[in-house]
Scaffold this motif. Structure first.
Motif, PDB file in Angstrom:
ATOM      1  N   THR A  68      47.166  34.601   4.238  1.00 39.17           N
ATOM      2  CA  THR A  68      48.349  35.084   4.956  1.00 39.17           C
ATOM      3  C   THR A  68      48.091  35.249   6.449  1.00 39.17           C
ATOM      4  OG1 THR A  68      47.838  37.442   4.738  1.00 39.17           O
ATOM      5  CG2 THR A  68      49.069  36.385   2.914  1.00 39.17           C
ATOM      6  N   GLN A  69      46.846  35.215   6.842  1.00 35.49           N
ATOM      7  CA  GLN A  69      46.405  35.411   8.227  1.00 35.49           C
ATOM      8  C   GLN A  69      46.609  36.849   8.714  1.00 35.49           C
ATOM      9  OE1 GLN A  69      48.575  32.103  10.161  1.00 35.49           O
ATOM     10  NE2 GLN A  69      46.663  30.935  10.069  1.00 35.49           N
ATOM     11  N   ALA A  70      46.965  37.757   7.804  1.00 35.89           N
ATOM     12  CA  ALA A  70      47.210  39.152   8.185  1.00 35.89           C
ATOM     13  C   ALA A  70      45.943  39.844   8.664  1.00 35.89           C
ATOM     14  CB  ALA A  70      47.825  39.918   7.011  1.00 35.89           C
ATOM     15  N   VAL A  71      44.811  39.534   8.057  1.00 33.16           N
ATOM     16  CA  VAL A  71      43.557  40.176   8.449  1.00 33.16           C
ATOM     17  C   VAL A  71      43.141  39.685   9.835  1.00 33.16           C
ATOM     18  CG1 VAL A  71      41.129  40.506   7.851  1.00 33.16           C
ATOM     19  CG2 VAL A  71      42.867  40.548   6.057  1.00 33.16           C
ATOM     20  N   ALA A  72      43.230  38.387  10.064  1.00 32.47           N
ATOM     21  CA  ALA A  72      42.889  37.841  11.385  1.00 32.47           C
ATOM     22  C   ALA A  72      43.773  38.465  12.460  1.00 32.47           C
ATOM     23  CB  ALA A  72      43.036  36.321  11.385  1.00 32.47           C
ATOM     24  N   ARG A  73      45.047  38.621  12.165  1.00 28.72           N
ATOM     25  CA  ARG A  73      45.965  39.244  13.135  1.00 28.72           C
ATOM     26  C   ARG A  73      45.603  40.709  13.364  1.00 28.72           C
ATOM     27  NH1 ARG A  73      49.659  35.654  14.614  1.00 28.72           N
ATOM     28  NH2 ARG A  73      50.426  34.111  13.140  1.00 28.72           N
ATOM     29  N   ALA A  74      45.269  41.437  12.297  1.00 29.49           N
ATOM     30  CA  ALA A  74      44.904  42.856  12.439  1.00 29.49           C
ATOM     31  C   ALA A  74      43.672  43.015  13.334  1.00 29.49           C
ATOM     32  CB  ALA A  74      44.651  43.475  11.071  1.00 29.49           C
ATOM     33  N   TYR A  75      42.716  42.128  13.183  1.00 33.30           N
ATOM     34  CA  TYR A  75      41.495  42.200  13.996  1.00 33.30           C
ATOM     35  C   TYR A  75      41.717  41.666  15.408  1.00 33.30           C
ATOM     36  CZ  TYR A  75      38.320  43.882  10.424  1.00 33.30           C
ATOM     37  OH  TYR A  75      37.679  44.670   9.509  1.00 33.30           O
ATOM     38  N   GLY A  76      42.753  40.871  15.591  1.00 32.75           N
ATOM     39  CA  GLY A  76      42.969  40.246  16.893  1.00 32.75           C
ATOM     40  C   GLY A  76      42.084  39.030  17.093  1.00 32.75           C
ATOM     41  N   ALA A  77      41.681  38.404  15.996  1.00 33.04           N
ATOM     42  CA  ALA A  77      40.840  37.207  16.090  1.00 33.04           C
ATOM     43  C   ALA A  77      41.604  36.118  16.832  1.00 33.04           C
ATOM     44  CB  ALA A  77      40.461  36.723  14.691  1.00 33.04           C
ATOM     45  N   GLU A  78      40.882  35.410  17.682  1.00 32.62           N
ATOM     46  CA  GLU A  78      41.520  34.362  18.477  1.00 32.62           C
ATOM     47  C   GLU A  78      40.885  32.995  18.333  1.00 32.62           C
ATOM     48  OE1 GLU A  78      42.365  35.340  22.504  1.00 32.62           O
ATOM     49  OE2 GLU A  78      43.103  37.333  21.985  1.00 32.62           O
ATOM     50  N   CYS A  79      39.597  32.984  17.979  1.00 32.09           N
ATOM     51  CA  CYS A  79      38.913  31.696  17.929  1.00 32.09           C
ATOM     52  C   CYS A  79      37.884  31.695  16.811  1.00 32.09           C
ATOM     53  CB  CYS A  79      38.257  31.381  19.270  1.00 32.09           C
ATOM     54  SG  CYS A  79      36.931  32.500  19.761  1.00 32.09           S
ATOM     55  N   THR A  80      37.350  30.504  16.569  1.00 31.84           N
ATOM     56  CA  THR A  80      36.215  30.369  15.663  1.00 31.84           C
ATOM     57  C   THR A  80      35.071  29.760  16.465  1.00 31.84           C
ATOM     58  OG1 THR A  80      37.008  28.196  14.910  1.00 31.84           O
ATOM     59  CG2 THR A  80      37.623  30.118  13.586  1.00 31.84           C
ATOM     60  N   PRO A  81      33.952  30.468  16.532  1.00 37.74           N
ATOM     61  CA  PRO A  81      33.673  31.753  15.902  1.00 37.74           C
ATOM     62  C   PRO A  81      34.155  32.926  16.763  1.00 37.74           C
ATOM     63  CG  PRO A  81      31.709  31.004  17.040  1.00 37.74           C
ATOM     64  CD  PRO A  81      32.754  29.928  17.215  1.00 37.74           C
TER      65      PRO A  81
END
Length: 184
Positions: free
Chosen positions: A108-121
């Motif tokens: 769902t990408q909800a966790v990435a959004r909660a953390y504010g992740a922007e890139c890999t890595p």
């Protein structure tokens, strides 16, 4: 196009999650957190920035885990557009490299959004109290791995956090491919 996340927001809290792993189990933050510190990293299979350092990530996370640091990797890319980042391919990648940490899928990408992740890595280093202390790069590598004697910035930072509860004041942001967000 390379993306660089913002600098560390010292003291920001971690975010709970429960996600499916490549091992067929569901993992929550409480399952993966370490007694001394925790590293939450957002990676994916296809990104050249991740691919250039994946063996170093595996090496250094083993050393972190031996020091009481919990480690988890999360992939949040849109697999409709990037099927090579899907759960079956994630399992193959974890097996190929011998991941000693859970590799979780954030559909769902909800966790990435909660953390504010922007890139890999994208690396988030937390102290034992769940407060952010590191949001920097792995090392000076980019699309190609740096020299073998490159300073191990993430490892040094996480060991410092495990020892003192505080991360280094000066941090160089990570750089990598943008998270592949689903269309709204």
């Amino acid at each position: 196009m390379a993306v660089s996340p913002p600098v560390c927001d010292f003291g920001a809290p971690w975010h709970d999650f429960t996600l499916p792993g490549t091992d067929g189990r569901r993992h929550s933050l409480s399952d993966v957190k370490g007694r001394r510190a925790t590293l939450v990293m957002f990676i994916c299979n296809h990104c050249p920035y991740v691919r250039s350092i994946i063996d170093r990530i595996v090496r250094d996370t083993r050393q972190m885990q031996a020091a009481g640091i919990g480690v988890v990797a999360i992939s949040a890319n849109d697999v409709a557009d990037y099927p090579q980042d899907g759960p079956e391919q994630m399992k193959a990648e974890a097996d190929r490299h011998g991941f000693s940490f859970p590799y979780l899928y954030d559909e769902t990408q909800a966790v990435a959004r909660a953390y504010g992740a922007e890139c890999t890595p994208d690396f988030f280093g937390y102290n034992a109290d769940g407060r952010l202390q590191y949001r920097g790069r792995f090392d000076a590598s980019a699309r190609m791995a740096g020299p073998t004697d490159t300073r191990r910035e993430l490892l040094e930072a996480m060991l410092q956090i495990a020892e003192t509860g505080k991360g280094p004041e000066i941090q160089t942001p990570s750089m990598g491919c943008s998270i592949k967000w689903k269309a709204a």
